[in-house]
Design a protein around this motif. Sequence first.
Motif, mmCIF file in Angstrom:
data_model
loop_
_atom_site.group_PDB
_atom_site.id
_atom_site.type_symbol
_atom_site.label_atom_id
_atom_site.label_comp_id
_atom_site.label_asym_id
_atom_site.label_seq_id
_atom_site.Cartn_x
_atom_site.Cartn_y
_atom_site.Cartn_z
ATOM 1 N N ARG A 190 0.828 -1.213 0.000
ATOM 2 C CA ARG A 190 0.000 0.000 0.000
ATOM 3 C C ARG A 190 0.859 1.259 0.000
ATOM 4 O O ARG A 190 0.546 2.235 -0.688
ATOM 5 C CB ARG A 190 -0.930 -0.014 1.217
ATOM 6 C CG ARG A 190 -2.030 -1.072 1.162
ATOM 7 C CD ARG A 190 -3.071 -0.866 2.236
ATOM 8 N NE ARG A 190 -2.554 -1.066 3.577
ATOM 9 C CZ ARG A 190 -2.612 -2.222 4.243
ATOM 10 N NH1 ARG A 190 -3.158 -3.283 3.664
ATOM 11 N NH2 ARG A 190 -2.130 -2.320 5.465
ATOM 12 N N CYS A 192 3.879 1.538 -1.230
ATOM 13 C CA CYS A 192 4.466 1.672 -2.565
ATOM 14 C C CYS A 192 3.457 2.246 -3.543
ATOM 15 O O CYS A 192 3.785 3.121 -4.364
ATOM 16 C CB CYS A 192 4.961 0.314 -3.056
ATOM 17 S SG CYS A 192 6.421 -0.308 -2.186
ATOM 18 N N THR A 193 2.223 1.765 -3.482
ATOM 19 C CA THR A 193 1.178 2.266 -4.367
ATOM 20 C C THR A 193 0.916 3.743 -4.097
ATOM 21 O O THR A 193 0.765 4.548 -5.033
ATOM 22 C CB THR A 193 -0.111 1.451 -4.171
ATOM 23 O OG1 THR A 193 0.149 0.080 -4.483
ATOM 24 C CG2 THR A 193 -1.223 1.973 -5.065
ATOM 25 N N PRO A 198 5.023 1.012 -7.501
ATOM 26 C CA PRO A 198 4.569 -0.360 -7.248
ATOM 27 C C PRO A 198 5.705 -1.350 -7.406
ATOM 28 O O PRO A 198 6.473 -1.284 -8.363
ATOM 29 C CB PRO A 198 3.487 -0.580 -8.313
ATOM 30 C CG PRO A 198 3.780 0.430 -9.372
ATOM 31 C CD PRO A 198 4.356 1.613 -8.668
#
Length: 314
Positions: A190, A192-193, A198
């Motif tokens: 999450r 990273c997103t 990603p």
Amino acid sequence: MAEQENSVKTLGSSAAYQLANVTKTAPVFEAVTPRFLTRLFEWKGLETGIFRLNKVNEGETTLDILCSQSDDVNITEGFVDCSSKPREYTLNAISTVVNVHTHISDLYSSPYDQVKEQLRLSIESIKERQESQLINSDDYGLLKNAAESQRIQTRFGPPTPDDLDELISKVWKEPSFFLAHPRAIAAFGRECTRRGVPPQTVQLFGAHFLTWRGIPIIPTDKLFVDGQKSPKGKGGKTNILLVRTGEQKQGVVGLYQAGVPGEQSKGLSVRFMGLDKNGIGSYLLSLYCSVAILADDAVAVLEDVDVGNYYDYQ
């Protein structure tokens, strides 16, 4: 004249059930996990259950290890000194006894052999315990035995790319894999997103894993999540490990006793102990294992990782 009602008689389901063969499964053990950690370790078989880790007494730098030198001719002389009190690892025994009455195995072993199923499930349980001990044992577990200099705190709470980069800076010599609870991996995904970076994936053992900087992030539920969970599943702290494996890399090495009687797999023994006067057969299951961290920089720990949950990002 009243019209006679027509009624059709048929075999009922209840009666038919009594004549039918029931297709069964073997016992499903939901607590069993893939145990990726034991598959990723390099394992070293021992002769006597003792492993001695000899280490060099190093100077202020990694090059300053010789005990004397001659300044007159600018030629370094001496020898490489080793610790006079090296650490020794003694294999840990994880054992259990399985008891099965002969009349049970005689009468109720079709389609599944009762003894074999009892042994299979007990072996699974012992191997789950083994993975937990490899991580959490006070004596030799990776989490408790990582050097203090290799421990870092999270910067933000949830695990971030910056945190994992800090781990890599601690285990920069050919790191093998991260190890984290599935909820910690989800929290990292999450983050990273949210940051627009990603993570990539890699396939190992027929499964897909997230990676960071090309290093796979391996899930295990043996890195426990502490703290109470709210109705939405919030709360809880855990740790993330970065590990280098292999004896040649001066990494982490799994240890087991080679050639034990009744050996089923590395260090795992199953032995029949005989029947008592009541017709109960006993089987002794023993697994001998440990793990050695050959160099301090083979393991690093990210502490106080907040796993959070999906609702925190809405």
